[in-house]
Write a protein that holds these residues in place. Structure first.
Motif, PDB file in Angstrom:
ATOM      1  N   HIS A  27      28.991  66.637 101.838  1.00  0.00           N
ATOM      2  CA  HIS A  27      29.468  65.688 102.840  1.00  0.00           C
ATOM      3  C   HIS A  27      29.138  64.249 102.422  1.00  0.00           C
ATOM      4  O   HIS A  27      29.982  63.345 102.525  1.00  0.00           O
ATOM      5  N   LEU A  28      27.930  64.031 101.916  1.00  0.00           N
ATOM      6  CA  LEU A  28      27.541  62.697 101.468  1.00  0.00           C
ATOM      7  C   LEU A  28      28.345  62.238 100.254  1.00  0.00           C
ATOM      8  O   LEU A  28      28.794  61.097 100.190  1.00  0.00           O
ATOM      9  N   VAL A  29      28.527  63.130  99.295  1.00  0.00           N
ATOM     10  CA  VAL A  29      29.269  62.773  98.087  1.00  0.00           C
ATOM     11  C   VAL A  29      30.734  62.486  98.425  1.00  0.00           C
ATOM     12  O   VAL A  29      31.324  61.529  97.914  1.00  0.00           O
ATOM     13  N   GLU A  30      31.310  63.285  99.290  1.00  0.00           N
ATOM     14  CA  GLU A  30      32.731  63.131  99.600  1.00  0.00           C
ATOM     15  C   GLU A  30      33.043  61.924 100.471  1.00  0.00           C
ATOM     16  O   GLU A  30      34.014  61.217 100.205  1.00  0.00           O
ATOM     17  N   THR A  31      32.268  61.692 101.530  1.00  0.00           N
ATOM     18  CA  THR A  31      32.621  60.629 102.484  1.00  0.00           C
ATOM     19  C   THR A  31      31.417  59.831 102.971  1.00  0.00           C
ATOM     20  O   THR A  31      31.491  59.206 104.034  1.00  0.00           O
ATOM     21  N   SER A  32      30.330  59.873 102.249  1.00  0.00           N
ATOM     22  CA  SER A  32      29.110  59.168 102.652  1.00  0.00           C
ATOM     23  C   SER A  32      28.638  59.593 104.040  1.00  0.00           C
ATOM     24  O   SER A  32      28.042  58.812 104.765  1.00  0.00           O
ATOM     25  N   GLY A  33      28.949  60.851 104.420  1.00  0.00           N
ATOM     26  CA  GLY A  33      28.495  61.381 105.694  1.00  0.00           C
ATOM     27  C   GLY A  33      29.376  61.010 106.882  1.00  0.00           C
ATOM     28  O   GLY A  33      29.019  61.307 108.018  1.00  0.00           O
ATOM     29  N   ARG A  34      30.509  60.376 106.635  1.00  0.00           N
ATOM     30  CA  ARG A  34      31.412  60.016 107.743  1.00  0.00           C
ATOM     31  C   ARG A  34      32.108  61.267 108.274  1.00  0.00           C
ATOM     32  O   ARG A  34      32.232  62.268 107.565  1.00  0.00           O
ATOM     33  N   THR A  35      32.560  61.213 109.500  1.00  0.00           N
ATOM     34  CA  THR A  35      33.282  62.329 110.112  1.00  0.00           C
ATOM     35  C   THR A  35      34.633  61.849 110.633  1.00  0.00           C
ATOM     36  O   THR A  35      34.877  60.651 110.735  1.00  0.00           O
ATOM     37  N   GLY A  36      35.481  62.824 110.949  1.00  0.00           N
ATOM     38  CA  GLY A  36      36.787  62.514 111.517  1.00  0.00           C
ATOM     39  C   GLY A  36      37.913  62.631 110.506  1.00  0.00           C
ATOM     40  O   GLY A  36      37.732  63.161 109.415  1.00  0.00           O
ATOM     41  N   PRO A  37      39.075  62.106 110.873  1.00  0.00           N
ATOM     42  CA  PRO A  37      40.276  62.258 110.033  1.00  0.00           C
ATOM     43  C   PRO A  37      40.329  61.232 108.896  1.00  0.00           C
ATOM     44  O   PRO A  37      41.212  60.377 108.834  1.00  0.00           O
ATOM     45  N   ILE A  38      39.385  61.289 108.001  1.00  0.00           N
ATOM     46  CA  ILE A  38      39.288  60.359 106.881  1.00  0.00           C
ATOM     47  C   ILE A  38      40.282  60.769 105.802  1.00  0.00           C
ATOM     48  O   ILE A  38      40.263  61.906 105.333  1.00  0.00           O
ATOM     49  N   LEU A  39      41.139  59.858 105.424  1.00  0.00           N
ATOM     50  CA  LEU A  39      42.075  60.125 104.325  1.00  0.00           C
ATOM     51  C   LEU A  39      41.449  59.660 103.020  1.00  0.00           C
ATOM     52  O   LEU A  39      40.798  58.620 102.971  1.00  0.00           O
ATOM     53  N   GLY A  40      41.664  60.436 101.973  1.00  0.00           N
ATOM     54  CA  GLY A  40      41.141  60.077 100.662  1.00  0.00           C
ATOM     55  C   GLY A  40      42.059  60.564  99.568  1.00  0.00           C
ATOM     56  O   GLY A  40      43.073  61.199  99.831  1.00  0.00           O
ATOM     57  N   ASP A  41      41.706  60.265  98.355  1.00  0.00           N
ATOM     58  CA  ASP A  41      42.469  60.679  97.181  1.00  0.00           C
ATOM     59  C   ASP A  41      43.945  60.299  97.324  1.00  0.00           C
ATOM     60  O   ASP A  41      44.837  61.133  97.168  1.00  0.00           O
ATOM     61  N   GLY A  42      44.165  59.041  97.663  1.00  0.00           N
ATOM     62  CA  GLY A  42      45.539  58.562  97.797  1.00  0.00           C
ATOM     63  C   GLY A  42      46.301  59.222  98.934  1.00  0.00           C
ATOM     64  O   GLY A  42      47.520  59.364  98.860  1.00  0.00           O
ATOM     65  N   GLY A  43      45.592  59.646  99.967  1.00  0.00           N
ATOM     66  CA  GLY A  43      46.234  60.288 101.117  1.00  0.00           C
ATOM     67  C   GLY A  43      46.417  61.786 100.960  1.00  0.00           C
ATOM     68  O   GLY A  43      46.974  62.434 101.841  1.00  0.00           O
ATOM     69  N   LYS A  44      45.931  62.344  99.854  1.00  0.00           N
ATOM     70  CA  LYS A  44      46.099  63.780  99.607  1.00  0.00           C
ATOM     71  C   LYS A  44      44.966  64.639 100.155  1.00  0.00           C
ATOM     72  O   LYS A  44      45.088  65.852 100.206  1.00  0.00           O
ATOM     73  N   ALA A  45      43.850  64.017 100.542  1.00  0.00           N
ATOM     74  CA  ALA A  45      42.694  64.756 101.050  1.00  0.00           C
ATOM     75  C   ALA A  45      42.370  64.256 102.456  1.00  0.00           C
ATOM     76  O   ALA A  45      42.623  63.097 102.787  1.00  0.00           O
TER      77      ALA A  45
END
Length: 126
Positions: A27-45
């Motif tokens: 969780h920390l590596v992926e989003t620094s521990g943030r929660t919710g509908p976080i988009l990443g990887d150019g909108g693919k994740a």
């Protein structure tokens, strides 16, 4: 009797899990521990664990992809995926192999590109 005990031990091992610190580290590596509908990887994740649509489908967990925005659901998806593609690592609680498969797909543990990811998760899992 020995066969029954062996089967019970095998079942218990197959359902073992990595420590809670593994999930916190991912969780920390992926989003620094943030929660919710976080988009990443150019909108693919999507979500706190940055689950891709194909990863969700491959996990075979029932439910709409949008639910990966929920941390508990995302963990269920990742658990199913890792139990499917890395059952030995799951049973051993091998956080490095699990992290590399989580990040790089079914053969992620063999990819050079996932070594640093596995090391980061291991360091944060302590």
């Amino acid at each position: 009797m020995k066969s029954t005990l062996f089967l019970l031990a095998l079942c218990a091992t197959a359902h073992a899990a990595p420590p809670d610190s593994f999930w916190r580290a991912i969780h920390l590596v992926e989003t620094s521990g943030r929660t919710g509908p976080i988009l990443g990887d150019g909108g693919k994740a999507l979500g706190p664990l940055q689950i891709h649509r194909s990863y969700h489908a491959d996990s075979r967990v029932a439910g709409d992809y949008s639910r990966v925005a929920d941390l508990d659901y995302a963990k269920r998806v990742a658990t199913a995926y890792l139990q499917r593609y890395a059952p030995e690592a799951w049973a051993k609680g091998d956080v490095v192999t699990l992290a590399r498969v989580f990040n790089g797909g079914p053969r992620g543990h063999l990819k050079q590109a996932t070594k640093s990811y596995g090391a980061r998760v291991k360091a944060l899992s302590k």
